[in-house]
Design a protein around this motif. Structure first.
Motif, mmCIF file in Angstrom:
data_model
loop_
_atom_site.group_PDB
_atom_site.id
_atom_site.type_symbol
_atom_site.label_atom_id
_atom_site.label_comp_id
_atom_site.label_asym_id
_atom_site.label_seq_id
_atom_site.Cartn_x
_atom_site.Cartn_y
_atom_site.Cartn_z
ATOM 1 N N GLU A 106 38.063 29.839 28.496
ATOM 2 C CA GLU A 106 38.686 31.683 28.208
ATOM 3 C C GLU A 106 38.879 31.575 29.381
ATOM 4 O O GLU A 106 40.105 32.591 29.135
ATOM 5 C CB GLU A 106 37.339 32.393 26.887
ATOM 6 C CG GLU A 106 37.664 33.714 26.784
ATOM 7 C CD GLU A 106 38.855 33.717 26.610
ATOM 8 O OE1 GLU A 106 39.416 35.145 26.467
ATOM 9 O OE2 GLU A 106 39.716 32.753 25.923
ATOM 10 N N PHE A 107 37.920 30.848 30.394
ATOM 11 C CA PHE A 107 38.087 31.844 31.922
ATOM 12 C C PHE A 107 39.016 30.873 32.055
ATOM 13 O O PHE A 107 40.560 32.850 33.255
ATOM 14 C CB PHE A 107 37.150 31.243 32.715
ATOM 15 C CG PHE A 107 36.758 31.871 34.267
ATOM 16 C CD1 PHE A 107 36.472 33.025 34.152
ATOM 17 C CD2 PHE A 107 37.201 31.112 34.641
ATOM 18 C CE1 PHE A 107 36.014 33.414 35.842
ATOM 19 C CE2 PHE A 107 37.681 30.851 36.121
ATOM 20 C CZ PHE A 107 37.417 32.361 36.886
ATOM 21 N N ILE A 108 40.417 30.276 31.910
ATOM 22 C CA ILE A 108 41.667 30.191 32.568
ATOM 23 C C ILE A 108 42.412 30.379 32.235
ATOM 24 O O ILE A 108 42.851 31.420 32.694
ATOM 25 C CB ILE A 108 41.624 28.129 32.388
ATOM 26 C CG1 ILE A 108 40.788 27.518 32.890
ATOM 27 C CG2 ILE A 108 42.885 27.913 32.734
ATOM 28 C CD1 ILE A 108 40.989 26.039 32.728
ATOM 29 N N ARG A 109 42.684 31.166 30.810
ATOM 30 C CA ARG A 109 42.834 32.130 30.131
ATOM 31 C C ARG A 109 42.903 33.308 30.590
ATOM 32 O O ARG A 109 44.674 33.781 30.691
ATOM 33 C CB ARG A 109 42.927 31.369 28.776
ATOM 34 C CG ARG A 109 43.358 32.653 27.702
ATOM 35 C CD ARG A 109 43.495 33.118 26.185
ATOM 36 N NE ARG A 109 42.624 33.959 25.847
ATOM 37 C CZ ARG A 109 43.122 35.197 26.514
ATOM 38 N NH1 ARG A 109 43.952 36.064 26.799
ATOM 39 N NH2 ARG A 109 41.931 36.134 26.344
ATOM 40 N N VAL B 299 35.753 34.814 40.576
ATOM 41 C CA VAL B 299 35.951 36.643 39.670
ATOM 42 C C VAL B 299 35.723 37.632 41.288
ATOM 43 O O VAL B 299 35.752 38.555 40.918
ATOM 44 C CB VAL B 299 34.245 36.639 39.346
ATOM 45 C CG1 VAL B 299 33.700 37.988 38.883
ATOM 46 C CG2 VAL B 299 35.136 36.542 37.595
ATOM 47 N N ARG B 300 34.822 37.060 42.066
ATOM 48 C CA ARG B 300 34.383 37.864 43.280
ATOM 49 C C ARG B 300 35.766 38.153 43.796
ATOM 50 O O ARG B 300 36.446 39.650 44.278
ATOM 51 C CB ARG B 300 34.351 37.211 44.559
ATOM 52 C CG ARG B 300 33.485 38.012 45.399
ATOM 53 C CD ARG B 300 33.041 36.677 46.541
ATOM 54 N NE ARG B 300 34.622 35.563 46.790
ATOM 55 C CZ ARG B 300 34.052 34.898 48.000
ATOM 56 N NH1 ARG B 300 33.075 34.745 48.520
ATOM 57 N NH2 ARG B 300 35.484 33.919 48.462
ATOM 58 N N ASP B 301 36.972 37.306 43.828
ATOM 59 C CA ASP B 301 38.393 37.720 44.941
ATOM 60 C C ASP B 301 39.277 38.837 43.674
ATOM 61 O O ASP B 301 38.976 39.611 44.028
ATOM 62 C CB ASP B 301 39.424 36.173 44.642
ATOM 63 C CG ASP B 301 38.239 35.319 46.092
ATOM 64 O OD1 ASP B 301 37.505 35.847 46.678
ATOM 65 O OD2 ASP B 301 39.435 34.249 46.281
ATOM 66 N N VAL C 15 35.931 38.056 33.890
ATOM 67 C CA VAL C 15 34.608 38.412 33.974
ATOM 68 C C VAL C 15 33.782 37.928 33.168
ATOM 69 O O VAL C 15 32.923 37.492 33.264
ATOM 70 C CB VAL C 15 33.694 39.680 34.262
ATOM 71 C CG1 VAL C 15 32.273 40.248 35.088
ATOM 72 C CG2 VAL C 15 34.343 40.203 35.440
ATOM 73 N N ALA C 16 33.639 38.721 31.857
ATOM 74 C CA ALA C 16 33.487 38.155 30.659
ATOM 75 C C ALA C 16 33.248 37.098 30.187
ATOM 76 O O ALA C 16 33.171 36.029 29.127
ATOM 77 C CB ALA C 16 33.807 38.801 29.349
ATOM 78 N N ALA C 17 34.203 36.429 30.261
ATOM 79 C CA ALA C 17 34.006 34.283 29.922
ATOM 80 C C ALA C 17 33.656 33.319 31.295
ATOM 81 O O ALA C 17 34.661 32.372 30.770
ATOM 82 C CB ALA C 17 36.238 34.365 30.287
ATOM 83 N N VAL C 18 32.970 33.385 31.989
ATOM 84 C CA VAL C 18 32.570 32.795 33.100
ATOM 85 C C VAL C 18 31.400 32.128 32.126
ATOM 86 O O VAL C 18 31.181 32.796 31.730
ATOM 87 C CB VAL C 18 31.703 33.557 34.130
ATOM 88 C CG1 VAL C 18 31.263 32.809 34.829
ATOM 89 C CG2 VAL C 18 32.798 34.632 35.110
ATOM 90 N N GLY C 19 31.683 30.610 32.377
ATOM 91 C CA GLY C 19 30.758 29.382 31.962
ATOM 92 C C GLY C 19 32.108 29.237 30.574
ATOM 93 O O GLY C 19 31.296 28.276 29.906
ATOM 94 N N ASP C 20 32.813 29.811 29.924
ATOM 95 C CA ASP C 20 33.138 28.945 29.071
ATOM 96 C C ASP C 20 35.089 28.432 29.502
ATOM 97 O O ASP C 20 35.857 30.022 30.333
ATOM 98 C CB ASP C 20 33.576 30.297 27.759
ATOM 99 C CG ASP C 20 34.408 30.026 26.616
ATOM 100 O OD1 ASP C 20 35.342 29.023 26.852
ATOM 101 O OD2 ASP C 20 34.832 30.578 25.327
#
Length: 270
Positions: free
Chosen positions: A146-149, A196-198, A138-143
């Motif tokens: 980092e989001f993929i990791r 993130v919702r899922d 959740v915190a990585a949204v927009g990055d």
């Protein structure tokens, strides 16, 4: 009666099978060196090329190790080697026109089942780790990176909760394919928010020890990501094709204009 083609085996395959049986029987234990190539040639009644090829087969299978031309040494089974071999196989199977569908079908069955099992066996500590993994995602949204990791890490945590090392081994072997899929879908508008919702719904089902709900949420998530992936590929292809044609058309117009105002004009005045 239809003809059945017979595939002729190489003598090296027979030699490899023979050596493997000797290892399995305990004649050559883990850590021991195999006989010299000359001894193996005499034992199996073959030439040096067949012995060397047989040893190569066994090395590729992670059964023996050959270093600096020394006699082959029997090595213990390695999970890392199995992952490496399975990774190569999964890449071959997931390539080509039907590759994406194969990968998605495999994920649908495997990860949905993992969620069912995870919801059944998860301890309080497991749920805490999964919540932490979700929080990082959740915190990585927009990055993007980092989001993929953290996306991949969240799915891996579910496999780990099952306590079955086969699941984590398989996940390790397909992680490159998953990263490619998530990299492609990340650029779709709101794709990270939908993911993130899922993930949140999956976490809540596992935390509530509701296996049916966990199975449903993961299956729906994988199907959604699969559709986004296909649409992203299709749209990218159409957009790039349109851009290519547009650039080529404008370039032809500019080229014709340059010819008319420079080189072509000079020739007309000759």
């Amino acid at each position: 009666m239809p003809k059945v083609p017979v595939v002729r085996r190489k003598r090296a395959h027979d030699v490899a099978d023979g050596i493997e049986k000797l290892i399995d029987s305990g004649e050559f234990a883990v850590g021991e060196r195999l006989p010299t190539e000359k001894d193996l040639m005499q034992r199996f009644g073959v030439g040096r090329p067949a012995v060397r090829e047989a040893l190569f087969f066994l090395e590729q299978q992670g059964i023996v190790e050959i270093i600096n031309g020394a006699r082959a040494r029997v090595i213990p089974p390695s999970a890392a080697h199995l992952v490496q071999q399975f990774t190569r196989l999964s890449k071959r199977l997931s390539s080509g026109p039907e590759g994406q569908q194969r990968g998605e079908q495999a994920r649908l069955v495997l990860e949905s089942g993992q969620c069912w099992l995870a919801a059944t066996v998860a301890t309080d500590e497991d749920v805490k780790r999964l919540k932490k993994a979700l929080g990082a995602n959740v915190a990585a949204v927009g990055d993007r990176i980092e989001f993929i990791r953290t996306d991949v890490a969240f799915h891996y945590e579910i496999a780990a909760i099952t306590g079955n090392p086969i699941f984590t081994m398989i996940y390790d072997s397909v992680v490159d394919w998953l990263v490619d899929q998530r990299t492609t879908t990340y650029h779709m508008p709101d794709a990270d928010a939908l993911s993130v919702r899922d993930h949140t719904a999956i976490y809540e089902a596992i935390a509530a020890h509701d296996p049916a709900r966990a199975f449903h949420e993961m299956a729906s998530h994988i199907q959604l990501i699969g559709q986004l992936y296909r649409e992203s590929k299709r749209l990218s292809s159409e957009i790039f094709r349109a851009v290519t044609h547009d650039v080529a058309q404008r370039f032809e117009q500019e080229k014709a204009a340059r010819w008319a105002t420079s080189f072509g004009n000079k020739r007309d005045g000759e």
